[in-house]
Design a protein around this motif. Structure first.
Motif, PDB file in Angstrom:
ATOM      1  N   VAL A 107      16.840   1.319   2.085  1.00  0.00           N
ATOM      2  CA  VAL A 107      16.354   2.128   3.208  1.00  0.00           C
ATOM      3  C   VAL A 107      15.125   2.934   2.790  1.00  0.00           C
ATOM      4  N   HIS A 108      14.107   2.903   3.636  1.00  0.00           N
ATOM      5  CA  HIS A 108      12.870   3.639   3.386  1.00  0.00           C
ATOM      6  C   HIS A 108      12.420   4.304   4.691  1.00  0.00           C
ATOM      7  N   LEU A 109      11.833   5.481   4.572  1.00  0.00           N
ATOM      8  CA  LEU A 109      11.283   6.198   5.718  1.00  0.00           C
ATOM      9  C   LEU A 109       9.783   6.341   5.544  1.00  0.00           C
ATOM     10  N   GLY A 110       9.020   5.822   6.490  1.00  0.00           N
ATOM     11  CA  GLY A 110       7.569   5.979   6.483  1.00  0.00           C
ATOM     12  C   GLY A 110       7.143   6.977   7.541  1.00  0.00           C
ATOM     13  N   ILE A 111       6.353   7.959   7.147  1.00  0.00           N
ATOM     14  CA  ILE A 111       5.808   8.949   8.082  1.00  0.00           C
ATOM     15  C   ILE A 111       4.340   8.624   8.280  1.00  0.00           C
ATOM     16  N   ILE A 112       3.938   8.390   9.507  1.00  0.00           N
ATOM     17  CA  ILE A 112       2.565   7.960   9.761  1.00  0.00           C
ATOM     18  C   ILE A 112       1.980   8.694  10.965  1.00  0.00           C
ATOM     19  N   GLY A 113       0.754   9.177  10.808  1.00  0.00           N
ATOM     20  CA  GLY A 113       0.096   9.886  11.904  1.00  0.00           C
ATOM     21  C   GLY A 113      -1.063  10.719  11.400  1.00  0.00           C
ATOM     22  N   PRO A 114      -1.874  11.234  12.298  1.00  0.00           N
ATOM     23  CA  PRO A 114      -3.056  12.010  11.911  1.00  0.00           C
ATOM     24  C   PRO A 114      -2.707  13.376  11.341  1.00  0.00           C
ATOM     25  N   ALA A 115      -3.568  13.869  10.454  1.00  0.00           N
ATOM     26  CA  ALA A 115      -3.379  15.191   9.844  1.00  0.00           C
ATOM     27  C   ALA A 115      -3.919  16.255  10.792  1.00  0.00           C
ATOM     28  N   VAL A 116      -3.144  16.596  11.804  1.00  0.00           N
ATOM     29  CA  VAL A 116      -3.577  17.555  12.827  1.00  0.00           C
ATOM     30  C   VAL A 116      -3.729  18.959  12.232  1.00  0.00           C
ATOM     31  N   ASP A 117      -2.786  19.361  11.396  1.00  0.00           N
ATOM     32  CA  ASP A 117      -2.791  20.675  10.753  1.00  0.00           C
ATOM     33  C   ASP A 117      -2.980  20.463   9.249  1.00  0.00           C
ATOM     34  N   GLU A 162       1.559  20.541   2.793  1.00  0.00           N
ATOM     35  CA  GLU A 162       2.976  20.820   2.568  1.00  0.00           C
ATOM     36  C   GLU A 162       3.810  19.543   2.674  1.00  0.00           C
ATOM     37  N   VAL A 163       3.464  18.709   3.659  1.00  0.00           N
ATOM     38  CA  VAL A 163       4.173  17.446   3.840  1.00  0.00           C
ATOM     39  C   VAL A 163       3.958  16.532   2.635  1.00  0.00           C
ATOM     40  N   LYS A 164       2.716  16.432   2.187  1.00  0.00           N
ATOM     41  CA  LYS A 164       2.401  15.578   1.031  1.00  0.00           C
ATOM     42  C   LYS A 164       3.185  16.017  -0.204  1.00  0.00           C
ATOM     43  N   GLU A 165       3.198  17.317  -0.441  1.00  0.00           N
ATOM     44  CA  GLU A 165       3.888  17.847  -1.616  1.00  0.00           C
ATOM     45  C   GLU A 165       5.386  17.528  -1.557  1.00  0.00           C
ATOM     46  N   LYS A 166       5.977  17.692  -0.383  1.00  0.00           N
ATOM     47  CA  LYS A 166       7.414  17.436  -0.223  1.00  0.00           C
ATOM     48  C   LYS A 166       7.733  15.948  -0.370  1.00  0.00           C
ATOM     49  N   VAL A 167       6.935  15.113   0.273  1.00  0.00           N
ATOM     50  CA  VAL A 167       7.178  13.676   0.250  1.00  0.00           C
ATOM     51  C   VAL A 167       7.006  13.106  -1.158  1.00  0.00           C
ATOM     52  N   ASN A 168       6.061  13.644  -1.904  1.00  0.00           N
ATOM     53  CA  ASN A 168       5.830  13.173  -3.271  1.00  0.00           C
ATOM     54  C   ASN A 168       7.047  13.369  -4.168  1.00  0.00           C
ATOM     55  N   ARG A 169       7.921  14.296  -3.797  1.00  0.00           N
ATOM     56  CA  ARG A 169       9.114  14.573  -4.596  1.00  0.00           C
ATOM     57  C   ARG A 169      10.366  13.934  -3.989  1.00  0.00           C
ATOM     58  N   ALA A 170      10.176  13.069  -2.997  1.00  0.00           N
ATOM     59  CA  ALA A 170      11.318  12.512  -2.264  1.00  0.00           C
ATOM     60  C   ALA A 170      11.318  10.983  -2.353  1.00  0.00           C
ATOM     61  N   PRO A 171      12.083  10.410  -3.261  1.00  0.00           N
ATOM     62  CA  PRO A 171      12.181   8.949  -3.352  1.00  0.00           C
ATOM     63  C   PRO A 171      12.640   8.335  -2.040  1.00  0.00           C
ATOM     64  N   GLY A 172      12.006   7.225  -1.668  1.00  0.00           N
ATOM     65  CA  GLY A 172      12.387   6.537  -0.441  1.00  0.00           C
ATOM     66  C   GLY A 172      11.663   7.015   0.801  1.00  0.00           C
ATOM     67  N   VAL A 173      10.882   8.080   0.655  1.00  0.00           N
ATOM     68  CA  VAL A 173      10.106   8.613   1.783  1.00  0.00           C
ATOM     69  C   VAL A 173       8.622   8.467   1.450  1.00  0.00           C
ATOM     70  N   HIS A 174       7.834   7.988   2.411  1.00  0.00           N
ATOM     71  CA  HIS A 174       6.438   7.649   2.148  1.00  0.00           C
ATOM     72  C   HIS A 174       5.540   8.221   3.249  1.00  0.00           C
ATOM     73  N   ASN A 201       0.828  -1.215   0.000  1.00  0.00           N
ATOM     74  CA  ASN A 201       0.000   0.000   0.000  1.00  0.00           C
ATOM     75  C   ASN A 201       0.858   1.259   0.000  1.00  0.00           C
ATOM     76  N   ALA A 202       2.073   1.144   0.550  1.00  0.00           N
ATOM     77  CA  ALA A 202       3.011   2.278   0.561  1.00  0.00           C
ATOM     78  C   ALA A 202       3.859   2.300  -0.708  1.00  0.00           C
ATOM     79  N   GLU A 203       3.598   1.339  -1.596  1.00  0.00           N
ATOM     80  CA  GLU A 203       4.355   1.195  -2.854  1.00  0.00           C
ATOM     81  C   GLU A 203       5.844   0.965  -2.585  1.00  0.00           C
ATOM     82  N   ILE A 204       6.097   0.144  -1.562  1.00  0.00           N
ATOM     83  CA  ILE A 204       7.456  -0.270  -1.234  1.00  0.00           C
ATOM     84  C   ILE A 204       7.624  -1.714  -1.683  1.00  0.00           C
ATOM     85  N   SER A 205       8.616  -1.963  -2.494  1.00  0.00           N
ATOM     86  CA  SER A 205       8.838  -3.297  -3.034  1.00  0.00           C
ATOM     87  C   SER A 205       9.187  -4.280  -1.924  1.00  0.00           C
TER      88      SER A 205
END
Length: 318
Positions: A175-185, A191-203, A133-137
């Motif tokens: 190596v992969h970094l997953g960021i998980i948690g509620p959208a408080v702000d 901003e986080v989504k936009e940045k992560v979408n341009r960052a390979p290895g970060v989900h 679901n995170a598109e991690i092989s």
């Protein structure tokens, strides 16, 4: 709530974000005939209990003492709330001293009580589906999944490691970094989504129930904390309890529960994070020793049962 129910009290949870003024809470208290209240966060929850008709206590959240204190209006309100409270709870002595320095008259009513945690990993959690679901092989061997667990808000600084981690992933695709948690702000989440979408290895991963989150933590390589400030991170303590190494930003709230290279690893900048992560990956003996000491530390200082007894005793002060 579980702790209070176990002591024979009826406890109702209310979200502070659902209310705008003390008047609304006063009406709630009058209608439902509450006898006492405990507010989590000196500003967010406490401000609603100003002038309350019932006795109340406060549990510092972390951002109240670390961040909100810098705002003059919030500082004034929090001081007034603390003046009315029967007791206040700080997770660390450092947090107590910060509050006592601002409001000296309240020092004697501030108690230090560490968080207690209990982990309940799901037995039916599907790790491979989680990765898909995170598109991690899942085909490549030797996956090293780092999990950053936080509400998406600026004080948690989830973007702190994104650039350096993405650069590391380009050199080492395992190596992969997953960021998980509620959208408080919501604005910051965009901003986080936009940045992560341009960052390979970060989900950016969708929220999951706590039992599944604990199961995911058990399967990842390490849990990460990159907050600007913390009260006491439950995610760090839960990772320690689950035998997962922790890499945390070197801030007072994290340093209060992590002894560097003993019960976890503390980093002061993104580059140091990568160096420490690589050393952990290449030294299984160090990893095993860290998780063993961390587990022992949590059992001794952050037990669920210990927290229960402490809060049941505090509530008697109401």
């Amino acid at each position: 709530r579980n702790h209070l129910h176990a002591a024979g009290h009826i406890c109702v949870l209310k979200d502070a974000f659902m209310y705008e003024s003390p008047t609304e809470i006063a009406n709630l208290i009058s209608t439902d005939k509450f006898d006492a209240a405990v507010a989590i966060h000196l500003y967010k929850g406490g401000r609603l209990l100003q002038g309350s008709r019932i006795p109340f206590g406060i549990i510092f959240g972390g951002t109240d003492v670390n961040e909100d204190i810098k705002c003059e209006e919030k500082h004034r309100i929090m001081g007034a709330v603390l003046g009315e409270a029967r007791f206040a709870v700080a997770f660390t002595m450092k947090m107590k001293e910060l509050a006592a320095a601002e409001w000296p008259d309240a020092r004697k009513k501030i108690y230090v009580q560490t968080q207690g945690i209990k982990t309940t990993p799901s037995e039916t959690f599907d790790w491979y589906r989680f990765l898909q679901n995170a598109e991690i092989s899942t085909d490549t061997g030797g996956l090293h999944m780092f999990l950053l667990i936080c509400g998406l808000r600026r004080v948690k600084d989830p973007l702190y490691l994104v650039d350096v981690f993405s650069d590391w992933h380009r050199k080492d695709p395992s190596v992969h970094l997953g960021i998980i948690g509620p959208a408080v702000d919501p604005f910051f989440t965009s901003e986080v989504k936009e940045k992560v979408n341009r960052a390979p290895g970060v989900h950016l991963l969708p929220e999951v129930p706590q039992d599944d989150l604990h199961a995911a933590m058990k399967r990842c390589f390490a849990v990460v904390n990159s907050s600007i400030s913390e009260g006491m991170s439950a995610a760090i303590l839960e990772a320690m309890d689950l035998d997962i190494p922790v890499l945390a930003r070197n801030i007072p709230g994290n340093a209060a529960i992590i002894k560097h290279k003993e019960t976890g690893l503390l980093f002061s900048n993104p580059q140091e994070f990568v160096v420490l992560s690589q050393s952990l990956m290449n030294d299984p003996i160090m990893e095993r020793e860290i998780v063993t000491r961390a587990k022992d530390y949590v059992k001794k200082h952050h037990s669920w049962e210990g927290e229960r007894a402490a809060y049941q005793n505090l509530v008697l002060r109401l």
